[in-house]
Design a protein around this motif. Sequence first.
Motif, short mmCIF file in Angstrom:
data_model
loop_
_atom_site.label_atom_id
_atom_site.label_comp_id
_atom_site.label_asym_id
_atom_site.label_seq_id
_atom_site.Cartn_x
_atom_site.Cartn_y
_atom_site.Cartn_z
N GLU A 80 82.27 -64.07 101.52
CA GLU A 80 82.08 -64.72 102.82
C GLU A 80 80.69 -65.35 102.90
OE1 GLU A 80 84.13 -65.29 105.43
OE2 GLU A 80 85.71 -64.51 104.14
N ALA A 81 79.71 -64.65 102.36
CA ALA A 81 78.33 -65.13 102.46
C ALA A 81 78.07 -66.32 101.55
CB ALA A 81 77.36 -63.99 102.12
N PHE A 82 78.72 -66.37 100.38
CA PHE A 82 78.30 -67.36 99.39
C PHE A 82 79.34 -68.40 98.99
CE2 PHE A 82 75.39 -63.75 98.72
CZ PHE A 82 74.21 -64.41 98.99
N LEU A 83 80.58 -68.25 99.42
CA LEU A 83 81.60 -69.22 98.99
C LEU A 83 82.04 -70.11 100.14
CD1 LEU A 83 83.93 -67.09 96.65
CD2 LEU A 83 82.29 -68.86 95.95
N ASP A 84 81.95 -71.41 99.93
CA ASP A 84 82.42 -72.39 100.92
C ASP A 84 83.38 -73.35 100.23
OD1 ASP A 84 81.08 -71.71 103.35
OD2 ASP A 84 79.21 -72.31 102.37
N ALA A 85 83.94 -74.26 101.04
CA ALA A 85 84.83 -75.28 100.48
C ALA A 85 84.07 -76.05 99.40
CB ALA A 85 85.27 -76.23 101.58
N ALA A 86 84.77 -76.42 98.34
CA ALA A 86 84.22 -77.18 97.20
C ALA A 86 83.40 -76.31 96.24
CB ALA A 86 83.40 -78.39 97.63
N MET A 98 91.46 -57.77 93.82
CA MET A 98 90.91 -58.13 95.12
C MET A 98 89.92 -59.30 95.09
SD MET A 98 92.75 -56.33 96.97
CE MET A 98 92.11 -56.67 98.60
N TYR A 99 89.39 -59.64 93.89
CA TYR A 99 88.50 -60.81 93.83
C TYR A 99 89.27 -62.04 94.30
CZ TYR A 99 85.77 -57.83 90.64
OH TYR A 99 85.07 -56.81 90.06
N GLU A 100 90.47 -62.18 93.76
CA GLU A 100 91.25 -63.37 94.08
C GLU A 100 91.71 -63.33 95.55
OE1 GLU A 100 93.61 -64.41 90.83
OE2 GLU A 100 94.02 -66.40 91.68
N VAL A 101 92.06 -62.14 96.01
CA VAL A 101 92.51 -62.00 97.40
C VAL A 101 91.40 -62.44 98.35
CG1 VAL A 101 93.22 -60.33 99.16
CG2 VAL A 101 94.16 -60.17 96.85
N TYR A 102 90.18 -61.92 98.15
CA TYR A 102 89.09 -62.28 99.07
C TYR A 102 88.62 -63.72 98.87
CZ TYR A 102 88.97 -57.42 100.50
OH TYR A 102 89.31 -56.19 101.01
N ALA A 103 88.73 -64.23 97.65
CA ALA A 103 88.37 -65.63 97.44
C ALA A 103 89.31 -66.54 98.21
CB ALA A 103 88.41 -65.97 95.96
N SER A 104 90.57 -66.12 98.31
CA SER A 104 91.53 -66.99 99.01
C SER A 104 91.28 -67.00 100.51
CB SER A 104 92.97 -66.59 98.67
OG SER A 104 93.27 -65.34 99.22
#
Length: 347
Positions: A80-86, A98-104
């Motif tokens: 949430e803190a470091f991933l944005d669109a693009a 869970m990496y993929e789950v939270y990334a989605s």
Amino acid sequence: MKEYHPPLGCRDSLRLDFNENTVACSPAVREVLSRIAAGDLTRYPERAPIEARVAKHLGLAPEQVALTNGVDEAIHVLFEAFLDAADELLLPVPTYTMYEVYASATDAGVVAIQADDDLQFPFERLMTAITPQTKVIAIANPNSPAGSVSSREQILEIAHRAPHAVVLVDEAYFHFLGETVIDLVGVLPNLVVARTFSKAYGLAGLRVGVLAAPVELMRWIRRVLSPYSVNSVALACLPAALDDAAYINWYASEVTAARTEFEAALDEAEVRWWPSAANFVLVDIGRKHAEFVRHMHAAGVLVRDRSSDPGCDGRVRITIGTREQMRHAATALREAISAIHSEGDER
Ligand SMILES: Cc1ncc(COP(=O)(O)O)c(C=O)c1O
């Protein structure tokens, strides 16, 4: 987002499906639990003093450590803190789901880096996949489902190659490997390390994880982190859990001895397995993996079908418990293998 439903339920068997501690937590923790009074629960939990205690245990400053509701929450808040669109998350696969789950839950893209058949860490491939869009690289060390390892040198090279990205090293199974990069937190500006109390410590039900990060990154992480996500019972237990090093050392060495014995049993049964530095081993069952899992369950042993993981068709992950438990599991495995063979399948 897809919903994620862990295959829980009806688990009153030998539970070798979630990489939990298969015995119990330290008796010192049980003692703390027995002293908790109902009145203690009226107060909101205060995490700061225990965070300072955990930081000291890890050789870090209190500002570099956040307790979380399991490593799952640590992954969630980090993304949430470091991933944005693009942005891009680099993920060596197969790995923890869970990496993929939270990334989605973010708008970022996931760049999966497939391991070869040996399921070793795909270091070279990952290095060449780093781009200016890479914002997080998530490395479980040891990784699940195979228990493979990334070396300190590899992690250092990745962190240097991607100074614009956060490198998460998830050390959930640290106690079984015994190697860590936690001493590099704050030395490398982009390294974040996660630890859990769910595995060797035997406290999965309390839900406590640790996120260790340089102060600059921690400022962003704390903005996203819920202030009361670690409950007061969990906080009360942590000092006793940390102080009982003898218990953790005993459990880790018991598991290591059991793993060696179990690997020999797999060889005897002519079942292929992948070398693991964690409290589980991945085995190749082949086409009848689902039947195998059912036979094991019928014999009172729960194991985890990982067939739908990338590159893992026909593979099943078995948690390692004590030697006694694993002798029982080995008997069940031999019977399950001969049952699926006699049902007319060759692996
Ligand atoms: C690599 C890895 N990280 C994190 C977790 C989850 O840890 P926690 O129980 O602290 O959320 C697991 C659990 O299986 C795991 O395999």
